[in-house]
Enzyme design. Structure first.
Site, PDB file in Angstrom:
ATOM      1  N   THR A   1       7.836   4.245   5.149  1.00  0.00           N
ATOM      2  CA  THR A   1       7.006   3.084   4.844  1.00  0.00           C
ATOM      3  C   THR A   1       7.493   2.406   3.581  1.00  0.00           C
ATOM      4  OG1 THR A   1       4.987   3.778   5.936  1.00  0.00           O
ATOM      5  CG2 THR A   1       4.726   2.365   4.037  1.00  0.00           C
TER       6      THR A   1
ATOM      7  N   ASN B   1      15.797  14.352   7.473  1.00  0.00           N
ATOM      8  CA  ASN B   1      14.989  13.883   8.589  1.00  0.00           C
ATOM      9  C   ASN B   1      14.879  14.863   9.738  1.00  0.00           C
ATOM     10  OD1 ASN B   1      13.961  11.299   7.814  1.00  0.00           O
ATOM     11  ND2 ASN B   1      16.102  10.698   7.640  1.00  0.00           N
TER      12      ASN B   1
ATOM     13  N   LYS C   1       7.636   1.271  -3.186  1.00  0.00           N
ATOM     14  CA  LYS C   1       8.098   2.578  -2.720  1.00  0.00           C
ATOM     15  C   LYS C   1       8.963   2.388  -1.488  1.00  0.00           C
ATOM     16  CE  LYS C   1       6.196   5.362  -0.078  1.00  0.00           C
ATOM     17  NZ  LYS C   1       6.780   5.135   1.252  1.00  0.00           N
TER      18      LYS C   1
ATOM     19  N   GLU D   1      16.914   7.627   1.986  1.00  0.00           N
ATOM     20  CA  GLU D   1      17.047   9.076   2.177  1.00  0.00           C
ATOM     21  C   GLU D   1      18.506   9.484   2.315  1.00  0.00           C
ATOM     22  OE1 GLU D   1      14.409   9.129   5.328  1.00  0.00           O
ATOM     23  OE2 GLU D   1      12.849  10.148   4.182  1.00  0.00           O
TER      24      GLU D   1
END
Lengths: 400, 400
Positions: free
Chosen positions: A187, A395, A176, A272
């Site tokens: 993470t 974010n 992930k 992201e």
């Protein structure tokens, strides 16, 4: 070497499962279990962040024996910055899995990803483990990959097969990526399984080498979380144990590195807000380590990353990043190419024609940037994403 | 110590001017001239980027004698990555200024900021110098500050006065910030003038110290340009020359640091797309250098910076950045406050009430973040901006 279908359960002897245990607010899978039918040699690489989440402290302890059979991993809560209670909760996760699968606690490895500074809903987890254990199957690799996702937009799994000595060995894995989650943190988790038979210290060295050339050569935003880890379980079901750094060892490292690199690239691609995967190839540096510092300086520059998002052949920012890497470089020896098109040769800009060719290449989803420094034989590859408006939106606005 | 009106020409003996020479495409001031009526001691601090623009190479040479009277600076073109011709062009700028003002070439310092890899339109510059010299005046400081702007949204100038030994000394300065310009680069320039009388090696040390505690404690995007420089001219018109590190030296450093810090904060406030100025105060670290590394790690984290843009009290990202600084820290000793509100005490999150108070503070334009590590007496302050959607827009879309 060949890529095959599936992920971690593409390797014989491994089963997996994923379920919704109630850790995440939305009803999405948040608890994964991976099980080996035999005792494995285990290698692990952990975050260098000085603050290590509770599961990592537990895993480091279990890794002393270099043996293992189970991975239990949750998303939705990082169990980080949770003090003594966090340690007990990680222990309770291991114990629940050990009990359900009838294995020693020390053979269970725990991973968590998600919110920082909040306590795990530990009863929900321990309550879900028995039924999760019943769901373990050879088809469960993908469910496990889904259950460790946070803001990842797709599950990440890969499997390779290839000759190692006389044996056809498999390596499969799930991972992930960096996803920001309420309220916190990116993470990276990766779990790999293989049927190779390898002495544990060699396995650890192989994993370190593979991670160094894959996960450690990729960046989305340069941050390292408190929870990052890569675990590799080797069941030893194929052939005689590899005990020295001969041909077979080398072959296995290539296989393991291919799996790691494939997962690492998926993570960057799914970074992201990322719209592009940029491969940075440095050659002709004074040393490999100099090449790597230069590659990393380019890969981590916000100015370079926003230029890629803007599909702008902004070589000045790249050159400035090279100059900022903290290693000696001669500006009059720098070649810089996008794909096959040279934009700078021996420090000289090649003009608007070259730039308009580059502009076309920059519209692609995957971009190759090559820098030749003509000052030695050092090389390094690195992968990064662009820095997009969505990165900031994701974010900045996550909690609002 | 007191702030006074004006900038670099607030100091007696200094005149300045700015004009449009035709370097920029839009008709905006792009050439600045600063002149001292007497010979000054000069100190200079230059970028650590391995690629140094042509003007910096020239200035380093002139700085060997530690004397000077003139600064000529252009915006719109960085004269960087321009090889031998760039060197000749920087020399021609110095020569034109020297001729117009009837001073030795070696007393002229040159600075450039703007496009990288393109040659200066040198005739336009040398052609404009004679009339620019005629415009020099005590009121010209602001015009010079305007002429060095790139994507800065306001000119930056400051002046302070204060007792240094028995004398009332002035320090004035102008600066420009990190602005991205077609096609390239963030450059920081600052020029300071003072009437203090100080031995040149001490002046250099004072400047280095002031820069280290101001410009070197601020970040917008972590990149260092090929053209960054800070120059300080000391005319020596006030009092006896300071030759040792006594009280007077210390008083002057405080004054110089105040001017530098004031300009540095203006640069952060005017950082591309910045909506907030964030002051990071680290205390209780093992050493000052440890404190500084921690402060810098927080200040440079894209995750932290986007959270500030989102007005999100995302302490997990801050804690992760502390853990990533590469210095030992004890998570159970960390206090973290926004303004007067403690959000984490001894590693423990203080709950939703504290967080809702912090949420209010985060809506302000200036935010103070304090981290106490309770492991020593090391301290450091650092200033950063948030990372906004506009940052990405400005830097991605500049050339489209």
């Amino acid at each position: 070497m060949e890529q095959i279908e599936g992920g971690i359960t593409a390797v014989d002897g491994f089963t997996a499962a994923g379920t919704f245990a109630g850790i995440k607010k939305m009803e999405k899978p948040d608890l994964a279990l991976i099980f080996s039918e035999s005792v494995c040699n285990v290698a692990g690489v952990f975050t260098k962040n000085r603050f290590q989440a509770a599961p990592l402290l537990l895993d480091r302890k279990h890794l002393r024996k270099k043996k293992g059979r189970v991975i239990i991993a949750n998303s939705g809560n990082a169990n980080a910055f949770t003090g003594a209670r966090g340690g007990r909760d990680a222990g309770a996760m291991a114990e629940a899995a050990a009990r359900a699968l009838n294995v020693p606690i020390a053979s269970v490895y725990v991973a968590s990803t998600g919110v920082i500074g909040e306590f795990l809903p530990i009863e929900k987890i321990t309550g879900a483990v028995p039924r999760l254990a019943l769901q373990l199957s050879r088809n469960g690799g993908r469910a496990a990959a889904e259950a460790i996702m946070t803001t990842d937009t797709f599950p990440k799994e890969v499997a390779f097969t290839g000759k190692v000595g006389r044996e056809e060995v498999r390596v499969g894995g799930i991972a992930k990526g960096s996803g920001m989650i309420h309220p916190n943190m990116a993470t990276m988790l990766a779990f790999l399984a293989t049927d190779v038979a390898m002495e544990p210290r060699l396995l650890q060295e192989a994993l370190r080498q593979a991670v160094d050339r894959s996960f450690n050569r990729t960046t989305v935003d340069g941050d390292t979380s408190t929870n990052d880890m890569v675990l590799c379980f080797a069941s030893g079901q194929r052939g005689k144990e590899i005990r020295s750094k001969g041909t077979a060892y080398g072959q296995f490292v290539v296989l393991l590195e291919a799996a790691c690199l494939s997962l690492a690239k998926m993570i960057v691609r799914d970074g992201e807000g990322a719209t592009k995967l940029i491969e940075i190839k440095i050659t002709g540096a004074r040393s490999d380590s100099a090449a790597r510092r230069i590659a990393e300086s380019i890969a981590c520059s916000s100015l370079v990353k926003t230029a890629f998002f803007g599909e702008d052949a902004n070589w000045g920012r790249i050159v400035a990043a090279i100059g900022n890497a903290g290693v000696p470089v001669d500006p009059e020896q720098v070649d810089l190419s996008f794909g096959p098109v040279a934009l700078v040769r021996k420090g000289v800009y090649q003009g608007k024609d070259a730039e308009s060719k580059v502009a076309v290449l920059l519209k692609q989803k995957e971009i190759e940037l090559t820098v030749h420094l003509h000052s030695g034989r050092g090389r390094a590859d690195f992968w990064t994403s662009d820095l997009s408006l969505d990165y900031v939106k994701i974010n900045a606005a996550y909690r609002s």
